[in-house]
Design a protein around this motif. Structure first.
Motif, PDB file in Angstrom:
ATOM      1  N   ILE A 150       0.868  -1.182   0.000  1.00  0.00           N
ATOM      2  CA  ILE A 150       0.000   0.000   0.000  1.00  0.00           C
ATOM      3  C   ILE A 150       0.903   1.230   0.000  1.00  0.00           C
ATOM      4  N   HIS A 151       0.366   2.331  -0.513  1.00  0.00           N
ATOM      5  CA  HIS A 151       1.176   3.542  -0.675  1.00  0.00           C
ATOM      6  C   HIS A 151       0.548   4.704   0.092  1.00  0.00           C
ATOM      7  N   ILE A 152       1.369   5.295   0.953  1.00  0.00           N
ATOM      8  CA  ILE A 152       0.924   6.383   1.823  1.00  0.00           C
ATOM      9  C   ILE A 152       1.690   7.655   1.498  1.00  0.00           C
ATOM     10  N   ASN A 153       0.976   8.735   1.306  1.00  0.00           N
ATOM     11  CA  ASN A 153       1.592  10.045   1.096  1.00  0.00           C
ATOM     12  C   ASN A 153       1.662  10.753   2.446  1.00  0.00           C
ATOM     13  N   TRP A 154       2.846  10.734   3.043  1.00  0.00           N
ATOM     14  CA  TRP A 154       3.021  11.317   4.380  1.00  0.00           C
ATOM     15  C   TRP A 154       2.806  12.823   4.310  1.00  0.00           C
ATOM     16  N   PRO A 155       2.093  13.401   5.266  1.00  0.00           N
ATOM     17  CA  PRO A 155       1.856  14.857   5.237  1.00  0.00           C
ATOM     18  C   PRO A 155       3.159  15.647   5.308  1.00  0.00           C
ATOM     19  N   SER A 156       3.133  16.815   4.721  1.00  0.00           N
ATOM     20  CA  SER A 156       4.326  17.666   4.684  1.00  0.00           C
ATOM     21  C   SER A 156       4.372  18.583   5.905  1.00  0.00           C
ATOM     22  N   ILE A 157       5.571  18.781   6.418  1.00  0.00           N
ATOM     23  CA  ILE A 157       5.765  19.683   7.569  1.00  0.00           C
ATOM     24  C   ILE A 157       5.633  21.142   7.146  1.00  0.00           C
ATOM     25  N   PHE A 158       5.948  21.405   5.885  1.00  0.00           N
ATOM     26  CA  PHE A 158       5.870  22.776   5.382  1.00  0.00           C
ATOM     27  C   PHE A 158       4.804  22.875   4.304  1.00  0.00           C
ATOM     28  N   THR A 159       4.333  24.079   4.098  1.00  0.00           N
ATOM     29  CA  THR A 159       3.344  24.334   3.060  1.00  0.00           C
ATOM     30  C   THR A 159       3.658  25.663   2.388  1.00  0.00           C
ATOM     31  N   ARG A 160       3.115  25.851   1.216  1.00  0.00           N
ATOM     32  CA  ARG A 160       3.280  27.116   0.494  1.00  0.00           C
ATOM     33  C   ARG A 160       1.934  27.820   0.386  1.00  0.00           C
ATOM     34  N   GLY A 161       1.993  29.141   0.324  1.00  0.00           N
ATOM     35  CA  GLY A 161       0.766  29.909   0.139  1.00  0.00           C
ATOM     36  C   GLY A 161       0.150  29.624  -1.221  1.00  0.00           C
ATOM     37  N   ARG A 162      -1.158  29.728  -1.294  1.00  0.00           N
ATOM     38  CA  ARG A 162      -1.876  29.480  -2.552  1.00  0.00           C
ATOM     39  C   ARG A 162      -1.826  30.754  -3.399  1.00  0.00           C
ATOM     40  N   TRP A 163      -0.948  30.736  -4.403  1.00  0.00           N
ATOM     41  CA  TRP A 163      -0.735  31.930  -5.202  1.00  0.00           C
ATOM     42  C   TRP A 163      -1.999  32.368  -5.930  1.00  0.00           C
ATOM     43  N   TRP A 164      -2.860  31.384  -6.268  1.00  0.00           N
ATOM     44  CA  TRP A 164      -4.066  31.716  -7.017  1.00  0.00           C
ATOM     45  C   TRP A 164      -5.095  32.473  -6.153  1.00  0.00           C
ATOM     46  N   LEU A 165      -4.829  32.462  -4.828  1.00  0.00           N
ATOM     47  CA  LEU A 165      -5.683  33.242  -3.922  1.00  0.00           C
ATOM     48  C   LEU A 165      -4.969  34.502  -3.441  1.00  0.00           C
ATOM     49  N   GLY A 166      -3.821  34.800  -4.053  1.00  0.00           N
ATOM     50  CA  GLY A 166      -3.077  35.995  -3.688  1.00  0.00           C
ATOM     51  C   GLY A 166      -2.208  35.835  -2.458  1.00  0.00           C
ATOM     52  N   GLU A 167      -2.044  34.585  -1.961  1.00  0.00           N
ATOM     53  CA  GLU A 167      -1.225  34.343  -0.782  1.00  0.00           C
ATOM     54  C   GLU A 167       0.251  34.310  -1.151  1.00  0.00           C
ATOM     55  N   VAL A 168       1.127  34.652  -0.202  1.00  0.00           N
ATOM     56  CA  VAL A 168       2.571  34.594  -0.425  1.00  0.00           C
ATOM     57  C   VAL A 168       2.979  33.145  -0.613  1.00  0.00           C
ATOM     58  N   SER A 169       3.773  32.870  -1.638  1.00  0.00           N
ATOM     59  CA  SER A 169       4.099  31.479  -1.984  1.00  0.00           C
ATOM     60  C   SER A 169       5.313  30.932  -1.233  1.00  0.00           C
ATOM     61  N   ASP A 170       5.854  31.684  -0.283  1.00  0.00           N
ATOM     62  CA  ASP A 170       7.017  31.216   0.472  1.00  0.00           C
ATOM     63  C   ASP A 170       6.638  30.022   1.365  1.00  0.00           C
ATOM     64  N   LEU A 171       7.654  29.205   1.659  1.00  0.00           N
ATOM     65  CA  LEU A 171       7.440  28.076   2.559  1.00  0.00           C
ATOM     66  C   LEU A 171       7.142  28.553   3.971  1.00  0.00           C
ATOM     67  N   LYS A 172       6.229  27.861   4.622  1.00  0.00           N
ATOM     68  CA  LYS A 172       5.923  28.162   6.018  1.00  0.00           C
ATOM     69  C   LYS A 172       5.481  26.879   6.716  1.00  0.00           C
ATOM     70  N   PRO A 173       5.590  26.819   8.045  1.00  0.00           N
ATOM     71  CA  PRO A 173       5.191  25.601   8.757  1.00  0.00           C
ATOM     72  C   PRO A 173       3.732  25.245   8.490  1.00  0.00           C
ATOM     73  N   ASN A 174       3.497  23.954   8.298  1.00  0.00           N
ATOM     74  CA  ASN A 174       2.146  23.456   8.051  1.00  0.00           C
ATOM     75  C   ASN A 174       1.458  23.183   9.392  1.00  0.00           C
ATOM     76  N   LYS A 175       0.530  24.052   9.763  1.00  0.00           N
ATOM     77  CA  LYS A 175      -0.156  23.911  11.050  1.00  0.00           C
ATOM     78  C   LYS A 175      -1.033  22.661  11.096  1.00  0.00           C
ATOM     79  N   GLN A 176      -1.366  22.128   9.927  1.00  0.00           N
ATOM     80  CA  GLN A 176      -2.225  20.946   9.869  1.00  0.00           C
ATOM     81  C   GLN A 176      -1.425  19.639   9.913  1.00  0.00           C
ATOM     82  N   TYR A 177      -0.102  19.747  10.005  1.00  0.00           N
ATOM     83  CA  TYR A 177       0.729  18.537  10.002  1.00  0.00           C
ATOM     84  C   TYR A 177       0.353  17.570  11.128  1.00  0.00           C
ATOM     85  N   PRO A 178       0.315  18.008  12.398  1.00  0.00           N
ATOM     86  CA  PRO A 178      -0.051  17.066  13.468  1.00  0.00           C
ATOM     87  C   PRO A 178      -1.464  16.520  13.318  1.00  0.00           C
TER      88      PRO A 178
END
Length: 443
Positions: free
Chosen positions: A187-215
């Protein structure tokens, strides 16, 4: 005068006949070539340099096989009767068929046509989804693998948190049942990422930042596995297919391929499954795996690396770190293979030997690079008792190349076999090459 109904019938008959003829012509033009018949005569390959797939090389070798199985591997100087057809291969090279791990080959044909893409199902936790059912043996992409020596593939689903279950196939078959080498291997599991990028299509900054949803995502995975464990220990009155699909995982008979990158994420994933008592784990992707090499080695966890031809992901990384990663991990005592996920992965799977060649050129060495896509990948996929190396008793899945198979300039196949069956090396691409070569040759 001919009655209108008779004319109508004749007209319909003519149209139907024309359509059928056109359909047959189109089918002949676009269909996969007919799979090779079973081996009926023994074959002896004499004089080639044999690369066994376990790091060993035999100069002036003798390889014999019959009824789909290898019967002799040794020196051509051995006093042993040659069997059946004798192929003189002096100056050429013999390799085990190359094995592609982690590829969606055969699960999609044209990326721009949604109807041909069958690698990603709707949902999040889908361990019960079986990629083998969707595998298309008639794919014109699949046939382009064979001229480069890629004969075996782990057909892998994509998407979701748990993508589904992969299977291992050989690439010359009538249907998925014929193609199957090992059903439902992992079976194949996509482990969640510790970092996330802003959604550029919503005008968010695309820089890496901690993923608050990781835990939160990790806890969702934990909850899913714990519920599955409780379900499997109960009476199973109400059947739960996703939980049922994990039974062989808990028993250690089915592996877990964790697609994960980053030092902390890899470490978290290893400890996560260790606490669950699941030991048959493989790390896929493995960027920064060299930073937790001791942890991987201690827990006997293999790594399926991405293709070598990729850029560093951080500004302070060595430019050639992606090329050297196989060497670093191998030196640490880790079993390393090569996978194919990424852009254009199905079409690019035919370049598998050249990615391995790059790993070889950056410290690993040629024979260990061959191992990455033969013996090592076979062990990681659990098919090493059947194929992956040139050994007596294993499947006669091998090929003869005019030169170094890891070099695109010299990897020119002259003979190829899957389970002893002589393969056609023609594809839509080779037909076009021959056609236009002749055009310009005559001008």
């Amino acid at each position: 005068m001919i009655p209108n109904n008779i004319m109508t019938k004749k007209f319909i008959k003519t149209i139907v006949g024309s359509l059928l003829a056109t359909g047959l012509l189109l089918t002949d033009a676009v269909a996969q070539q007919t799979p090779a018949p079973k081996q009926t005569r023994a074959i002896s390959i004499e004089g080639a340099t044999a690369h066994l797939g376990n790091g060993q090389v035999i100069e002036n070798s003798l390889i014999m096989f019959d009824k789909g199985k290898i019967t002799f591997v040794g020196s051509a100087n051995a006093r042993i009767a040659r069997q059946g057809e004798i192929i003189k291969a002096t100056g050429k090279h013999v390799y085990p068929g190359f094995i592609a791990a982690n590829t969606s080959l055969g699960l999609a044909e044209i990326d721009a046509v949604r109807a041909t893409r069958d690698f990603d199902e709707v949902g999040t936790m889908l361990p019960h989804i079986r990629s083998i059912i969707a595998y298309n043996t008639e794919s014109r992409v699949v046939e382009t693998m064979r001229p480069n020596g890629v004969f075996i593939a782990q057909v892998t689903p994509r998407g979701g948190r748990i993508s589904g279950t992969s299977s291992v196939v050989q690439l010359d078959a009538w249907n998925w049942e014929d193609a199957s080498v090992k059903l439902d291997d992992a079976i194949h599991i996509n482990w969640p990422s510790i970092f996330t990028r802003g959604r550029w299509w919503l005008g968010e900054v695309s820089d890496l930042k901690p993923n608050k949803q990781y835990p939160v995502a990790v806890n969702q995975l934990k909850d899913f596995f714990q519920r599955a464990k409780l379900y499997l220990q109960g009476d199973r009155t109400a059947v739960n297919l996703p939980y049922e699909a994990l039974e062989q995982v808990f028993k250690g008979r089915k592996k877990v391929f964790v697609h994960v990158n980053g030092k902390k994420s890899i470490s978290d994933a290893i400890h996560f499954f260790k606490k669950l008592g699941i030991n048959s784990v493989v790390i896929v992707g493995g960027h920064e795996a060299e930073q937790v090499a001791s942890l991987l080695s201690t827990n006997n966890i293999p790594v399926v690396l991405k293709r070598a031809h990729r850029l560093p992901t951080k500004e302070d990384e060595d430019y050639d770190l992606p090329f050297r990663s196989a060497k670093i991990l191998t030196d640490a005592g880790i079993l390393v293979g090569v996978g194919m996920s990424g852009d254009m992965e199905r079409m690019s799977t035919r370049n598998l030997p050249f990615y391995a060649g790059t790993y070889g050129a950056y410290g690993l060495g040629k024979e260990k690079a061959v191992q990455l896509i033969t013996g090592n990948n076979a062990k990681i996929l659990g098919i090493d008792k059947q194929m992956g190396t040139l050994e007596v008793g294993k499947d006669a899945t091998l090929f003869i190349s005019e030169g170094d198979a890891l070099d695109m300039r010299t990897n020119i196949l002259t003979k190829a076999y899957i389970q002893g069956r002589a393969l056609s090396l023609d594809t839509h691409q080779t037909k076009l090459w021959k056609r236009y070569s002749n055009k310009y040759k005559n001008q």
